[in-house]
Design a protein around this motif. Structure first.
Motif, PDB file in Angstrom:
ATOM      1  N   LEU A   1       0.246  -1.188  -0.027  1.00  9.62           N
ATOM      2  CA  LEU A   1      -0.115  -0.010  -0.037  1.00  9.62           C
ATOM      3  C   LEU A   1       0.954   1.356  -0.341  1.00  9.62           C
ATOM      4  O   LEU A   1       0.612   2.221   0.164  1.00  9.62           O
ATOM      5  CB  LEU A   1      -0.957  -0.617   1.364  1.00  9.62           C
TER       6      LEU A   1
ATOM      7  N   LEU B   1      -2.070  -0.628  -3.528  1.00 10.39           N
ATOM      8  CA  LEU B   1      -2.117   0.265  -4.218  1.00 10.39           C
ATOM      9  C   LEU B   1      -2.142   1.257  -6.012  1.00 10.39           C
ATOM     10  O   LEU B   1      -0.499   1.089  -5.935  1.00 10.39           O
ATOM     11  CB  LEU B   1      -1.437   1.587  -3.103  1.00 10.39           C
TER      12      LEU B   1
ATOM     13  N   VAL C   1      -9.773  -1.754   0.859  1.00 12.85           N
ATOM     14  CA  VAL C   1      -8.501  -2.604   1.410  1.00 12.85           C
ATOM     15  C   VAL C   1      -9.358  -4.504   1.958  1.00 12.85           C
ATOM     16  O   VAL C   1      -8.863  -5.010   1.611  1.00 12.85           O
ATOM     17  CB  VAL C   1      -7.396  -2.550   1.828  1.00 12.85           C
TER      18      VAL C   1
END
Length: 885
Positions: A461, A483, A529
């Motif tokens: 991320l 991400l 997430v």
């Protein structure tokens, strides 16, 4: 009864890379009762390559000794009832000792070993088998010996440098030869203690693929030997200035960058900005040992612009760097603009550089992983989901969001686990949850695949310039929640559904200490997430399938070994003056630049073969990493060619020969070549029959794929094309004109022989023939034939040698249906050409049968695309890559 202690004795001198590998072979032996004694008299001690293991002892000598004396010293320091020679530069199977101890015990001999021995020659890319003659005296290969201590005590080694093992064997009593040689592969290289007479009939080429197959997981080591074993190449050196250590992204990529450039043939000089030798490879240590400060040549600076860059500012330099937000630091563009070019790992970073004012060329050279370090890993099915985060506490790594998303997804599941792997000491866990583990510290290992193995999913991320954890996790077969922002956006877009991508929920201002305002960067949404994590937890089988597919994608598209050659290619495009930074593959074509079918063949290959060049004579020493000869009788004399090939191979240059015509009977130059190529299956068969064990490859003749617009109205024009030679049957086509009234001939045939011209003019006088005697470009020929001809004829006489016709492939690419004689010239074209027994009736049939014409034109188009010059060149490049590491 206790197994006898076997003492493996290894004399060595200045071979650190080989020592490390030989020690590894000792450690993985399946025979338990063993020791290794290393006796070293080199200028640089190899103690750093000796493990802290009670079974391994290191004896350092204060001066140089003859090889026989070192063998005796090693035996004196040994304690075993049995002694095994353990040469530092050869490959040994894991069961070598157990196999030999059993053979020696069962036979009751004084010594056992191999009488026939396999050899690998990395520099030449070939393999050999040594087989003594039946009349030779009893003998065993010294490197393979296992012998009784009492036998050595009775007859020690003579204290000489060459031949000490042969003399030792002659002094022994009963010898036992093991029948299967596949547990030992000796290495042929310039540093061998004694010369090898490969021209002796005891030496025979053998199948390279079979020998490489024995090496199994060690193939990577031997593939990397070529750059370090080859004689130092003249020419421009490339200096790589970078941090060098294994536990950092920039620094670990720099090792692969250096080794990749060296394996591609470049002279690489290392200038470490910082250096930690723990964990680096023996191959890199060899480069470090050979490196010198201030070597002339271009510099590749691999780091962010820091004060050390000023050292290279006045030299021709390139910068390899990256950044993680939408704008570069304010002082970066001016520093980057002093370079010849900037190399970045992603399209995202390239865009940021351009938007920030970088005006010099910017080229994308992706980072990646080593498939040998990050293979697809098998994982047990755990009760709960183990999530891994590889990140530090830096704000841009979004560790807080990762922990929050994990807590939201796992809830109160007692079997759920979160592992946080960080380079730096993070103190206490960022969350008191006992299910969370924090692993801190720099690990001096080849990668951290062991942590990826313990996980079921990876959270990637962070704001990255490339996103190495993302690629590492995918490579091992983990499903990855990533991400989709900054540098990771490249992989998210390129890999598509193989990444569980999370778009940024918002963007935050980026103000880095020491760098100032640097635009914005993405922030992941915790709930999104968490939803991805829940999907993995509830779809374990689908997630595992996703991970396996992701691993295959990474190994193909993000292989780190592509990085070094790609960086060299960038530098070669932008250095001034333009010059190669590594020897290239040379095509030796004596007719290069002249009107010749062999030269045309080479020219077509070079259009699609990077790093290759053609030369009319043998290439100058040091300019070619590989020599490929385009052979045709009349262009070479056998003796001269054989001599040149032998010189090339002696210099460590692999030699391949394409025989455009394969005759019966062995040729001198064939023996000197490491690989032989034939254009036809028949030719390849002839070569294999007379050179069993030598590598022989069939690469079909390439085809153009033009297919220009055809004439709109059918007629009765017969077309033909090629050099005006008697065997090409053009005179027979005149008989067709006489037999088929109303048929005319369009002949595009270059003639360089006055007798041939005179004979043709006399024979064709009074017949409907349009002859174009000039030398026309092949594409122009195809266009003329398509515009004017209704059928093409190639009625060649048969010949005793195996050859393929390039002219007929130009005819096929015109789209006009083709007739050929049913001879060996066209045996591989039986499905795409009309091959009648009788020429006249065959032409009549082809001119009149519309269904036949359409079938042939369609088949020819498919054939040409299947055997296009691009595909042929790619096949050659793959072949070159196997021997030109």
């Amino acid at each position: 009864m206790t197994d006898p202690l076997v003492s493996c004795v290894m004399p060595t001198r200045d071979r650190p890379r080989f020592v490390a590998q030989a020690v590894a072979y000792f450690l993985r032996q399946d025979y338990p009762h063993r020791e290794l004694v290393i006796v070293d008299d080199g200028e640089s001690p190899v103690l750093a390559h000796v493990p802290d293991d009670p079974r391994v002892r290191y004896v350092r000598l204060d001066r140089r000794h003859r090889l026989g004396a070192k063998r005796n010293l090693a035996c004196r320091h040994s304690r075993g009832e049995l002694i095994a020679n353990w040469d530092d530069d050869d490959w040994m199977a894991d069961d070598r000792l157990s196999r030999q101890v059993r053979a020696l015990t069962d036979s009751g001999a004084d010594a056992c070993g191999l009488r026939e021995l396999l050899y690998l020659r990395p520099l030449a890319g070939d393999a050999w088998r040594y087989r003594p003659m039946p009349t030779d005296p009893p003998w065993l290969a010294g490197a393979t010996l296992l012998y009784r201590r009492a036998a050595w005590q009775a007859h020690p080694y003579p204290e000489v440098d060459v031949g000490e093992d042969a003399t030792f064997v002659r002094g022994l009593g009963r010898l036992h030869a093991l029948p299967d040689p596949r547990w030992y592969v000796a290495l042929l290289h310039p540093g061998n203690s004694g010369p090898k007479a490969l021209g002796d009939r005891r030496w025979q080429p053998t199948d390279l693929a079979e020998v490489l197959g024995l090496l199994a997981a060690d193939q990577t080591f031997y593939a990397g030997l070529r750059g370090s074993l080859a004689p130092r190449k003249p020419g421009t050196a490339v200096t790589l200035a970078s941090d060098l250590f294994v536990y950092d992204g920039y620094a670990s990529m720099a090792e692969y960058l250096a080794l990749g450039m060296a394996r591609a043939g470049a002279r690489v000089n290392l200038a470490p900005l910082t250096l930690d030798e723990r964990g680096i490879s023996g191959e890199l240590r060899t480069l470090l040992a050979a490196s010198r400060p201030e070597v002339p040549g271009p510099v590749l600076y691999s780091s962010y612009p820091r004060p050390e860059l000023e050292r290279y500012a006045r030299r021709e330099h390139f910068i390899h760097t990256m950044w993680e937000s939408s704008r570069l630091p304010a002082d970066w563009p001016a520093k980057l603009n002093r370079a010849r070019a900037v190399l970045v790992p992603t399209r995202f970073v390239a865009g940021v550089c351009r938007a920030s004012g970088v005006r010099v060329p910017i080229e994308v050279v992706p980072d990646g992983v080593d498939p040998a370090v990050y293979p697809a890993l098998a994982r047990p099915r755990r009760r709960g989901l183990t999530t891994l985060v590889v990140a530090t506490t830096l704000p841009r790594k979004h560790l807080a969001e990762a922990v929050a998303a994990w807590r939201l997804a796992s809830g109160a599941d007692p079997d759920a686990r979160l592992v946080i792997k960080s380079r730096f000491d993070m103190g206490a866990s960022p969350d008191p949850d006992p299910r969370i583990s924090v692993v801190a510290g720099s690990e001096t290992t080849r990668g951290i695949a062991h942590w990826y193995r313990q996980a079921d999913v990876l959270l990637a991320l962070g704001n990255e310039g490339f996103g190495l954890p993302l690629i590492e996790g995918m490579a091992t077969g983990l499903p990855v929640v990533a991400l989709d922002s900054e540098g990771q956006s490249d992989a998210c877009r390129d890999a598509g559904e193989l990444v569980l991508a999370v778009p940024p929920a918002r963007f935050e201002r980026c103000r880095e200490p020491g760098y100032g305002e640097c635009g914005v960067r993405g922030v992941p949404d915790v709930a999104t997430v968490a939803a991805k994590l829940r999907w993995v937890a509830t779809h374990r089988d689908e997630a595992a399938d996703l991970g396996r597919a992701a691993s295959a994608w990474v190994h193909k598209h993000r292989n780190v070994w592509h990085k070094g050659p790609a960086a060299l290619a960038v530098m070669e495009r932008h250095v001034r003056p333009v010059r190669p930074l590594r020897p290239r593959r040379a095509l030796w074509v004596p007719s290069w630049g002249r009107r010749c079918g062999i030269a045309e063949y080479a020219h077509a290959l070079l259009r699609h073969a990077p790093r290759a060049f053609a030369t009319a004579g043998p290439p100058r020493p040091g300019t070619a990493s590989l020599l490929h000869v385009e052979h045709e009788d009349g262009l070479f004399t056998d003796a001269t060619l054989a001599t040149q090939l032998a010189r090339a191979r002696a210099a460590g240059v692999p030699v391949l020969v394409t025989e455009h015509s394969v005759h019966d009977g062995a040729r001198d130059f064939e023996a000197a070549a490491s690989t032989l190529v034939a254009l036809t299956g028949e030719g390849a068969g002839k070569l294999r029959d007379r050179w069993p064990g030598k590598r022989v490859v069939h690469v079909p003749h390439g085809c153009p794929t033009w297919f220009p617009r055809r004439k709109s109205r059918r007629g009765r024009v017969l077309g033909a094309f090629g050099f005006l030679r008697p065997y090409k049957g053009f005179h027979r086509l005149l008989d067709v004109l006489r037999a088929l009234p109303g048929t005319e001939l369009l002949l595009l045939a270059y003639a360089d022989s006055e007798p041939d011209v005179a004979a043709w003019r006399a024979a064709s006088a009074g017949l409907p023939v349009r002859w174009e005697p000039g030398y026309l470009p092949a594409a122009h020929v195809a266009r003329r034939l398509a515009e004017e001809a209704d059928a093409l004829a190639f009625w060649y006489d048969d010949v005793p040698h195996a050859s393929a016709s390039g002219a007929v492939r130009i005819g096929l690419a015109s789209g006009v249906p083709v007739l050929t004689s049913p001879t060996g010239w066209f045996a591989d074209l039986a499905e795409v050409t009309h091959q009648p027994a009788d020429l006249e009736s065959g032409v009549a049939e082809l001119l009149d049968d519309s269904a036949l014409r359409d079938r042939l034109s369609t088949a020819a188009r498919e054939f040409c695309h299947q055997h296009s010059w691009r595909r042929t060149a790619e096949e050659y490049v793959r072949l070159w890559d196997t021997v030109d590491h």
